[in-house]
Design a protein around this motif. Structure first.
Motif, short mmCIF file in Angstrom:
data_model
loop_
_atom_site.label_atom_id
_atom_site.label_comp_id
_atom_site.label_asym_id
_atom_site.label_seq_id
_atom_site.Cartn_x
_atom_site.Cartn_y
_atom_site.Cartn_z
N ALA A 152 48.26 26.41 49.52
CA ALA A 152 48.47 27.83 49.19
C ALA A 152 47.40 28.34 48.24
O ALA A 152 46.90 29.46 48.40
CB ALA A 152 49.86 28.02 48.58
N SER A 153 47.02 27.51 47.26
CA SER A 153 46.00 27.95 46.30
C SER A 153 44.64 28.10 46.96
O SER A 153 43.89 29.03 46.64
CB SER A 153 45.92 26.98 45.11
N TYR A 154 44.28 27.21 47.89
CA TYR A 154 43.01 27.34 48.60
C TYR A 154 43.00 28.60 49.47
O TYR A 154 42.00 29.32 49.53
CB TYR A 154 42.75 26.11 49.47
N ILE A 155 44.11 28.85 50.16
CA ILE A 155 44.20 30.05 51.00
C ILE A 155 44.03 31.30 50.13
O ILE A 155 43.32 32.24 50.50
CB ILE A 155 45.55 30.09 51.75
N TYR A 156 44.66 31.28 48.96
CA TYR A 156 44.57 32.42 48.02
C TYR A 156 43.15 32.56 47.48
O TYR A 156 42.56 33.64 47.52
CB TYR A 156 45.57 32.19 46.89
N ASP A 157 42.60 31.46 46.97
CA ASP A 157 41.30 31.51 46.31
C ASP A 157 40.16 31.87 47.26
O ASP A 157 39.22 32.58 46.88
CB ASP A 157 40.98 30.18 45.64
N TYR A 158 40.24 31.39 48.51
CA TYR A 158 39.17 31.66 49.47
C TYR A 158 39.45 32.90 50.32
O TYR A 158 38.68 33.22 51.22
CB TYR A 158 38.93 30.43 50.34
N GLY A 159 40.57 33.57 50.05
CA GLY A 159 40.85 34.86 50.68
C GLY A 159 41.11 34.80 52.17
O GLY A 159 40.82 35.76 52.88
N LEU A 160 41.68 33.69 52.65
CA LEU A 160 41.98 33.58 54.08
C LEU A 160 43.28 34.34 54.38
O LEU A 160 44.36 33.94 53.94
CB LEU A 160 42.12 32.11 54.49
N GLY A 161 43.19 35.44 55.11
CA GLY A 161 44.36 36.24 55.42
C GLY A 161 44.91 36.98 54.20
O GLY A 161 46.08 37.37 54.18
N MET A 162 44.08 37.17 53.17
CA MET A 162 44.51 37.84 51.95
C MET A 162 43.73 39.14 51.78
O MET A 162 42.61 39.29 52.26
CB MET A 162 44.27 36.94 50.72
N GLN A 163 44.34 40.08 51.07
CA GLN A 163 43.69 41.34 50.72
C GLN A 163 43.77 41.53 49.21
O GLN A 163 44.76 41.14 48.58
CB GLN A 163 44.39 42.53 51.40
N ILE A 164 42.73 42.11 48.62
CA ILE A 164 42.77 42.42 47.19
C ILE A 164 43.63 43.66 46.99
O ILE A 164 43.34 44.72 47.53
CB ILE A 164 41.35 42.65 46.64
N GLU A 165 44.71 43.50 46.23
CA GLU A 165 45.63 44.62 46.01
C GLU A 165 45.22 45.44 44.79
O GLU A 165 45.32 46.66 44.78
CB GLU A 165 47.05 44.09 45.80
N GLN A 166 44.72 44.75 43.76
CA GLN A 166 44.45 45.45 42.51
C GLN A 166 43.41 44.68 41.71
O GLN A 166 43.41 43.46 41.68
CB GLN A 166 45.75 45.58 41.70
N THR A 167 42.50 45.40 41.08
CA THR A 167 41.51 44.79 40.19
C THR A 167 41.68 45.40 38.80
O THR A 167 41.68 46.62 38.65
CB THR A 167 40.07 45.05 40.69
N ILE A 168 41.88 44.53 37.81
CA ILE A 168 42.04 44.98 36.44
C ILE A 168 40.81 44.54 35.65
O ILE A 168 40.43 43.37 35.67
CB ILE A 168 43.31 44.38 35.80
N GLU A 169 40.19 45.49 34.96
CA GLU A 169 38.99 45.21 34.18
C GLU A 169 39.33 45.25 32.70
O GLU A 169 39.81 46.27 32.19
CB GLU A 169 37.91 46.26 34.51
N ILE A 170 39.14 44.13 32.01
CA ILE A 170 39.42 44.07 30.57
C ILE A 170 38.09 43.93 29.85
O ILE A 170 37.28 43.07 30.16
CB ILE A 170 40.33 42.87 30.24
#
Length: 307
Positions: A274-292
């Motif tokens: 699950a972490s590899y799928i998440y980290d490499y963006g397979l079938g994932m979309q960026i929902e939100q980017t927070i800049e600090i």
């Protein structure tokens, strides 16, 4: 009326499912908004970043916690159905929130040696700094998505899973720029090899893959790893990756750690998958980017101080 917190939405959500129907997340919006007498403005209120509706997000978290506590089932991705435990606990609604919090906490502490590493949801603490709370919230969101990834995979066919893991290894850079570097073998004659990644154009170097789409509570034992090593020998290959949605027994892990010769086998359990799928963006979309941002001390120090 203020938008209800996610723990305030748990009992009303369970009540909506009491008739035995299955509901999608979006189906909860209208009846819950009426129950809490929310205005259209409140229903559609967005986070300050502009990414995501607050009310919808809180419903999602309420359902997620109920599912983790074992009061709701998810017959399919994004679908919710009350189970017998949920029906029983609704008879004493005053105990539901305490029960959910206790069950989620127990889930987090369940770190038995022979279990798939837990995907943990951590409660925030008022003693944490704002930055620590932010990081904790980020990890909780990430881990809830890990759960969703694995649940979704289990709803797919074994063949679809085999194609997924081949795509994942390619996404991770294996096979490089080689055309058609990934291959899913024919199930009727795979010889214990579910997929192959070619490491060079002529195919002299190969990574062989075994993919097991198992329930999260079923361990992959030593015997299955031994069979895979045997399949690698028949395929005259010394590189293998064994990927599962579940976890590996201690015996399986020790067997791989003690392999002799040139054979190398990498084990990827459900959490790592699950972490590899998440980290490499397979079938994932960026929902939100927070800049600090933080202050640039070099910039400010270069300015003259007032005496």
């Amino acid at each position: 009326m203020a938008i209800p917190k996610h723990d305030e939405l748990r009992i009303p959500s369970l009540n909506l499912l009491l008739d035995g129907r299955t509901m999608k997340l979006k189906d909860f919006i209208e009846p819950l908004s009426k129950e809490f007498a929310l205005t259209e403005e409140e229903i559609n209120e967005m986070y300050p970043s502009g990414n995501g509706h607050i009310f919808y997000d809180r419903i999602s978290w309420a359902l997620s916690y109920l599912n983790m506590a074992g009061l709701l089932d998810k017959p399919a991705r994004g679908n919710y159905k009350i189970n017998s435990k949920g029906i029983e606990l609704l008879k004493i609604p005053g105990k539901i929130n305490t029960y959910v919090d206790v069950e989620v906490a127990k889930r987090d502490k369940n770190k038995r040696t022979n279990k798939n590493p837990e995907i943990k949801i951590i409660e925030t603490d008022d003693r944490l700094t704002p930055q620590e709370k932010l990081y904790t919230s980020f990890n909780n969101i990430r881990n809830s998505i890990y759960d969703e990834i694995l649940t979704t995979i289990l709803s797919k066919t074994p063949t679809a899973f085999e194609k997924l893991v081949v795509l994942l290894l390619q996404k991770m850079g294996y096979g490089g720029e080689i055309k058609n570097s990934g291959l899913v073998t024919q199930r009727s004659n795979d010889g214990g090899i579910d997929g192959i990644i070619k490491e060079d154009i002529l195919g002299f170097g190969r990574i062989n893959i075994q993919a097991k789409r198992y329930r999260l509570d079923i361990a992959i034992g030593r015997e299955e790893i031994q069979k895979f090593v045997g399949a690698l020998a028949v395929a005259q290959s010394n590189k293998g990756v064994f990927i599962t949605t579940s976890y590996f027994s201690r015996g399986a892990i020790e067997y791989v750690e003690n392999l002799f010769g040139n054979t190398t086998v990498v084990l990827i359990d459900g959490k790592d998958l699950a972490s590899y799928i998440y980290d490499y963006g397979l079938g994932m979309q960026i929902e939100q980017t927070i800049e600090i941002k933080k202050m640039d001390t070099d910039f400010w120090d270069s300015m003259s101080d007032e005496l």
